[in-house]
Design a protein around this motif. Structure first.
Motif, PDB file in Angstrom:
ATOM      1  N   ILE A  56     102.911  65.168  85.032  1.00  0.00           N
ATOM      2  CA  ILE A  56     102.251  66.362  84.495  1.00  0.00           C
ATOM      3  C   ILE A  56     102.052  66.238  82.992  1.00  0.00           C
ATOM      4  N   MET A  57     103.086  65.826  82.280  1.00  0.00           N
ATOM      5  CA  MET A  57     102.961  65.714  80.824  1.00  0.00           C
ATOM      6  C   MET A  57     101.958  64.646  80.421  1.00  0.00           C
ATOM      7  N   ASP A  58     101.885  63.569  81.190  1.00  0.00           N
ATOM      8  CA  ASP A  58     100.872  62.553  80.898  1.00  0.00           C
ATOM      9  C   ASP A  58      99.472  63.131  81.066  1.00  0.00           C
ATOM     10  N   HIS A  59      99.267  63.976  82.070  1.00  0.00           N
ATOM     11  CA  HIS A  59      97.965  64.614  82.256  1.00  0.00           C
ATOM     12  C   HIS A  59      97.645  65.563  81.105  1.00  0.00           C
ATOM     13  N   ILE A  60      98.650  66.279  80.621  1.00  0.00           N
ATOM     14  CA  ILE A  60      98.418  67.172  79.477  1.00  0.00           C
ATOM     15  C   ILE A  60      97.998  66.363  78.256  1.00  0.00           C
ATOM     16  N   GLN A  61      98.695  65.272  77.978  1.00  0.00           N
ATOM     17  CA  GLN A  61      98.337  64.420  76.840  1.00  0.00           C
ATOM     18  C   GLN A  61      96.972  63.781  77.048  1.00  0.00           C
ATOM     19  N   ARG A  62      96.684  63.378  78.271  1.00  0.00           N
ATOM     20  CA  ARG A  62      95.388  62.753  78.592  1.00  0.00           C
ATOM     21  C   ARG A  62      94.249  63.747  78.360  1.00  0.00           C
ATOM     22  N   ALA A  63      94.439  65.006  78.784  1.00  0.00           N
ATOM     23  CA  ALA A  63      93.413  66.031  78.582  1.00  0.00           C
ATOM     24  C   ALA A  63      93.217  66.304  77.101  1.00  0.00           C
TER      25      ALA A  63
END
Length: 251
Positions: free
Chosen positions: A195-202
């Motif tokens: 989830i945190m990787d997706h937040i950083q990716r976004a």
């Protein structure tokens, strides 16, 4: 734009047992996503609480319950907690790649280990490899499988330990379904890391939101979503910031 794209036809399912709240029944309203404007339709519907499954967009439409609430993280305002920073640091060696939505045996085997450990007897527990391929590959919108792999000794991408089927929308990333190695001896918290990787990716892509699906206040297994602040909830008057006292109460 053709009339079917502008005016989609909606259907309602028959009531069935609710997977989140014992004794409750669930009902869904849905429409088909297809044609050249599927991305635009999916984007518009996601902003009013719909989720995608293969070529269908759906949302709860229960007769006597409004417990399912759509939630999304405000990506560029997210600041990880000390524990979340430790988790990011512990997994920073993972090799992350966005792959075309094509199923593999390695992904399916990982999904099976995950389901048996975390969701035994759940609605997806009987999924075979063809069902999984349908889930991943039958996407009429811009989708990826984000893979998380441990590095080999030579630095190349090695064993798959996590994956997420993700839609890229006009205003963010929608995490359709994620799964990971459930009994990894040294990498606890892989689901949170994804989830945190997706937040950083976004945030890097200047996409405002990460859509996490539905939150159910009375469902303990849904409470992990509250860890990702600032969070917005979809209410009768539109999206609003999550307020711990007002929205969560004594959860």
């Amino acid at each position: 734009m053709s009339a079917p794209a502008r005016f989609p036809r909606f259907f309602v399912t028959n009531p069935g047992p609710c997977p989140y709240l014992p004794g409750k029944s669930e009902r869904k309203v849905f429409t088909e996503l297809n044609g050249p404007h599927a991305d635009e339709l999916n984007d518009a519907l996601s902003r009013i609480g719909f989720r995608r499954s293969q070529n269908v967009a759906y949302r709860p439409s229960c007769l006597d319950c409004r417990a399912c609430v759509s939630v999304r993280v405000v990506a560029d305002q997210f600041v990880p907690s000390p524990g979340q920073r430790k988790l990011i640091k512990r997994n920073r060696d993972l090799i992350v790649s966005a792959c075309r939505p094509w199923s593999t045996q390695e992904q399916y085997d990982l999904l099976q280990r995950y389901l048996k450990a975390r969701h035994p007897g759940g609605g997806m527990s009987e999924m075979d490899d063809m069902d999984y391929a349908d889930m991943v590959e039958h996407s009429p919108v811009r989708s990826y499988v984000i893979e998380y792999r441990e590095p080999n000794p030579d630095g190349s991408a090695g064993r798959l330990v996590g994956a997420c089927l993700t839609d890229q929308q006009g205003d963010g990333l929608s995490m359709i379904y994620s799964f990971y190695e459930p009994e990894h001896p040294t990498r606890r918290g892989l689901g949170n890391y994804i989830i945190m990787d997706h937040i950083q990716r976004a945030a890097r892509a200047r996409l405002p939101y990460v859509y996490l699906g539905y939150w159910v206040k009375s469902s303990p297994r849904m409470q992990y979503k509250m860890k990702y602040q600032p969070l917005e909830l979809l209410g009768p008057d539109g999206w609003h910031p999550f307020d711990l006292e007002r929205d969560a109460g004594d959860v």
